[in-house]
Design a protein around this motif. Structure first.
Motif, PDB file in Angstrom:
ATOM      1  N   ARG A  90     -53.312 -23.658   3.723  1.00 13.09           N
ATOM      2  CA  ARG A  90     -52.520 -22.994   4.652  1.00 13.09           C
ATOM      3  C   ARG A  90     -51.631 -21.829   4.071  1.00 13.09           C
ATOM      4  O   ARG A  90     -51.080 -21.907   2.730  1.00 13.09           O
ATOM      5  CB  ARG A  90     -51.714 -23.686   5.652  1.00 13.09           C
ATOM      6  N   PRO A  91     -51.443 -20.795   4.937  1.00  9.59           N
ATOM      7  CA  PRO A  91     -50.725 -19.628   4.374  1.00  9.59           C
ATOM      8  C   PRO A  91     -49.270 -20.013   4.208  1.00  9.59           C
ATOM      9  O   PRO A  91     -48.283 -19.640   3.213  1.00  9.59           O
ATOM     10  CB  PRO A  91     -50.756 -18.440   5.229  1.00  9.59           C
ATOM     11  N   GLU A  92     -48.476 -21.031   4.887  1.00 10.73           N
ATOM     12  CA  GLU A  92     -47.328 -21.317   4.851  1.00 10.73           C
ATOM     13  C   GLU A  92     -47.214 -22.291   3.568  1.00 10.73           C
ATOM     14  O   GLU A  92     -47.961 -23.074   3.053  1.00 10.73           O
ATOM     15  CB  GLU A  92     -46.807 -22.407   5.872  1.00 10.73           C
ATOM     16  N   ARG A  93     -45.887 -21.817   2.902  1.00 13.70           N
ATOM     17  CA  ARG A  93     -45.752 -22.654   1.737  1.00 13.70           C
ATOM     18  C   ARG A  93     -44.341 -23.538   1.996  1.00 13.70           C
ATOM     19  O   ARG A  93     -44.057 -23.557   3.228  1.00 13.70           O
ATOM     20  CB  ARG A  93     -44.962 -21.556   0.665  1.00 13.70           C
ATOM     21  N   PHE A  94     -44.251 -24.570   1.237  1.00  9.58           N
ATOM     22  CA  PHE A  94     -43.277 -25.771   1.620  1.00  9.58           C
ATOM     23  C   PHE A  94     -42.437 -25.891   0.292  1.00  9.58           C
ATOM     24  O   PHE A  94     -42.739 -25.356  -0.942  1.00  9.58           O
ATOM     25  CB  PHE A  94     -43.758 -27.236   1.853  1.00  9.58           C
ATOM     26  N   GLU A  95     -41.195 -26.321   0.307  1.00  9.38           N
ATOM     27  CA  GLU A  95     -40.574 -26.554  -0.775  1.00  9.38           C
ATOM     28  C   GLU A  95     -40.282 -27.966  -1.052  1.00  9.38           C
ATOM     29  O   GLU A  95     -40.167 -29.094  -0.546  1.00  9.38           O
ATOM     30  CB  GLU A  95     -38.660 -26.381  -0.167  1.00  9.38           C
ATOM     31  N   ARG A  96     -40.623 -28.264  -2.496  1.00  7.62           N
ATOM     32  CA  ARG A  96     -41.014 -29.374  -3.134  1.00  7.62           C
ATOM     33  C   ARG A  96     -39.531 -30.339  -3.111  1.00  7.62           C
ATOM     34  O   ARG A  96     -38.355 -29.586  -3.297  1.00  7.62           O
ATOM     35  CB  ARG A  96     -41.291 -29.384  -4.469  1.00  7.62           C
ATOM     36  N   PRO A  97     -39.481 -31.272  -2.800  1.00  2.00           N
ATOM     37  CA  PRO A  97     -38.073 -31.988  -2.969  1.00  2.00           C
ATOM     38  C   PRO A  97     -37.616 -32.070  -4.330  1.00  2.00           C
ATOM     39  O   PRO A  97     -38.221 -32.479  -5.364  1.00  2.00           O
ATOM     40  CB  PRO A  97     -38.316 -33.718  -2.468  1.00  2.00           C
ATOM     41  N   GLY A  98     -36.332 -31.712  -4.617  1.00  2.00           N
ATOM     42  CA  GLY A  98     -35.972 -31.558  -5.818  1.00  2.00           C
ATOM     43  C   GLY A  98     -35.737 -32.773  -6.809  1.00  2.00           C
ATOM     44  O   GLY A  98     -35.632 -32.888  -7.887  1.00  2.00           O
ATOM     45  N   ASP A  99     -35.682 -33.848  -6.048  1.00  2.00           N
ATOM     46  CA  ASP A  99     -35.542 -35.272  -6.706  1.00  2.00           C
ATOM     47  C   ASP A  99     -36.836 -35.931  -7.063  1.00  2.00           C
ATOM     48  O   ASP A  99     -36.453 -37.130  -7.348  1.00  2.00           O
ATOM     49  CB  ASP A  99     -34.386 -35.837  -6.077  1.00  2.00           C
ATOM     50  N   PHE A 100     -37.972 -35.251  -6.365  1.00  2.00           N
ATOM     51  CA  PHE A 100     -39.199 -35.970  -6.522  1.00  2.00           C
ATOM     52  C   PHE A 100     -39.769 -36.076  -7.889  1.00  2.00           C
ATOM     53  O   PHE A 100     -39.916 -35.519  -8.723  1.00  2.00           O
ATOM     54  CB  PHE A 100     -40.163 -35.513  -5.817  1.00  2.00           C
ATOM     55  N   ASP A 101     -40.056 -37.393  -8.278  1.00  2.42           N
ATOM     56  CA  ASP A 101     -40.471 -37.721  -9.796  1.00  2.42           C
ATOM     57  C   ASP A 101     -41.804 -38.322  -9.647  1.00  2.42           C
ATOM     58  O   ASP A 101     -42.142 -39.554  -9.086  1.00  2.42           O
ATOM     59  CB  ASP A 101     -39.514 -38.481 -10.558  1.00  2.42           C
ATOM     60  N   LEU A 102     -42.984 -37.571 -10.038  1.00  2.06           N
ATOM     61  CA  LEU A 102     -44.466 -38.079  -9.462  1.00  2.06           C
ATOM     62  C   LEU A 102     -44.619 -39.407 -10.445  1.00  2.06           C
ATOM     63  O   LEU A 102     -45.079 -40.492  -9.596  1.00  2.06           O
ATOM     64  CB  LEU A 102     -45.336 -37.031  -9.817  1.00  2.06           C
ATOM     65  N   ALA A 103     -44.178 -39.580 -11.552  1.00  2.23           N
ATOM     66  CA  ALA A 103     -44.531 -40.453 -12.109  1.00  2.23           C
ATOM     67  C   ALA A 103     -43.649 -41.834 -11.758  1.00  2.23           C
ATOM     68  O   ALA A 103     -44.354 -42.949 -11.675  1.00  2.23           O
ATOM     69  CB  ALA A 103     -44.202 -40.514 -13.820  1.00  2.23           C
TER      70      ALA A 103
END
Length: 321
Positions: free
Chosen positions: A205-218
């Protein structure tokens, strides 16, 4: 030791742009005072590093400054060459990019490391998928990866057991587990995992989102795998197991179930047996595992599982009599 740390400071500033003294101290596991001394040492050595005051400030290099120093040790060069899996990179549309990057790195290495790099390629090959499995078809993977890079929302159609459902998600990461791709995405307040082969379509989609600053994928993936394993092992059975058959137990059971079962084991009796509680996702699964252990295991409880094993073994005995 300090020379190595100064190189780390330089490379951190070069790759990240700007870092505060506490951030550098955390990365290097030293005190903030040590960071200030290291920055002064770099400046005295002619490195154009300066500090910007204020809440949004920090240490940074003069714009355009790049060091040619790689600092690669022999072990680090080996690790870089082993880290690039050509299959997953190709899935993400990065196969040619990976090949070009490895060629550039090889060209930049001194002769002794270049020869070692060739030996690594000759001696090690990483094959992620499990045995007897065809690669899954993932037609939506490229679109998902594009949205992931640019932090755009995704409209996905996902095949569940008997229907296709529509979801609007914020893609946070892609994980390959045993040759299978999973999308980790936020839907509303929840973060969920979606098997990419079941995503019928994915439309950025054209809308962007803000990634959660404390998100750690691993870290998130490790925690979700632990939660999944615990949720699957919802039933329990009390059993007797020969201590000499622990190796068979580990082969017959899921690793998480075997670990929990052995941790629950009581004292060994005079005949070399222990009682333990074995977790399982279903009694059908556990019955198969107990049968694989033969005479080295006995179910004590629940009665319905004992009755099922008695009927099965009686039928087997009659067939082979």
């Amino acid at each position: 030791m300090r020379a190595s740390r100064l190189v780390q400071v330089l490379l951190l500033l070069q790759t990240r742009g700007q870092l505060t003294a506490p951030e550098l101290a955390s990365e290097l596991q030293v005190s903030v005072r040590t960071v200030y001394r290291d920055l002064e040492a770099l400046s005295a050595a002619g490195v154009p590093v300066y500090s910007e005051p204020g809440r949004a400030g920090g240490a940074r290099l003069v714009d355009g400054y790049r060091t040619r120093l790689t600092g690669l040790t022999t072990d680090e060069a080996d690790a870089v060459l082993l880290a690039g899996l050509p299959g997953p990179a190709a899935d993400l549309g990065l196969g040619t990019v990976l090949a070009a990057a490895q060629l550039k790195m090889l060209a930049a290495l001194p002769p002794e490391l270049r020869g070692r790099a060739r030996r690594v390629a000759e001696r090690f090959h990483l094959d992620a998928p499990g045995w007897f499995r065809q690669p899954e078809d993932t037609p939506a993977l490229a679109a998902i990866a594009d949205a992931l890079w640019s932090d755009h929302q995704l409209d996905v159609s996902y095949q569940r057991s008997d229907q296709v459902v529509a979801r609007r998600v914020d893609p946070l990461g892609l994980v390959m587990k045993a040759g299978t791709w999973y999308l980790v995405a936020r839907q509303g307040a929840d973060i969920r995992s979606y098997r990419v082969s079941r995503i019928v379509s994915a439309d950025p989609r054209p809308e962007r989102f803000e990634r959660p600053g404390d998100f750690d994928l691993a870290a998130h993936w490790a925690a979700s795998m632990d939660d999944f394993a615990r949720s699957m092992l919802r039933l329990r059975a009390r059993c007797r197991i020969r201590t000499s058959a622990y190796r068979l137990l580990r082969i017959a059971l899921d690793p998480a179930a075997a670990t929990e079962a052995i941790a629950s084991a009581g004292p060994e009796d005079a005949d070399g047996w222990v009682e333990m509680t074995i977790p399982t996702e279903s009694y059908d699964v556990l019955a198969g595992a107990i049968l694989r252990m033969g005479e080295n295991a006995e179910v004590l409880d629940p009665p319905e599982l004992r009755a099922r094993l008695a009927a099965t073994t009686a039928a087997m005995a009659a067939r082979y009599r």
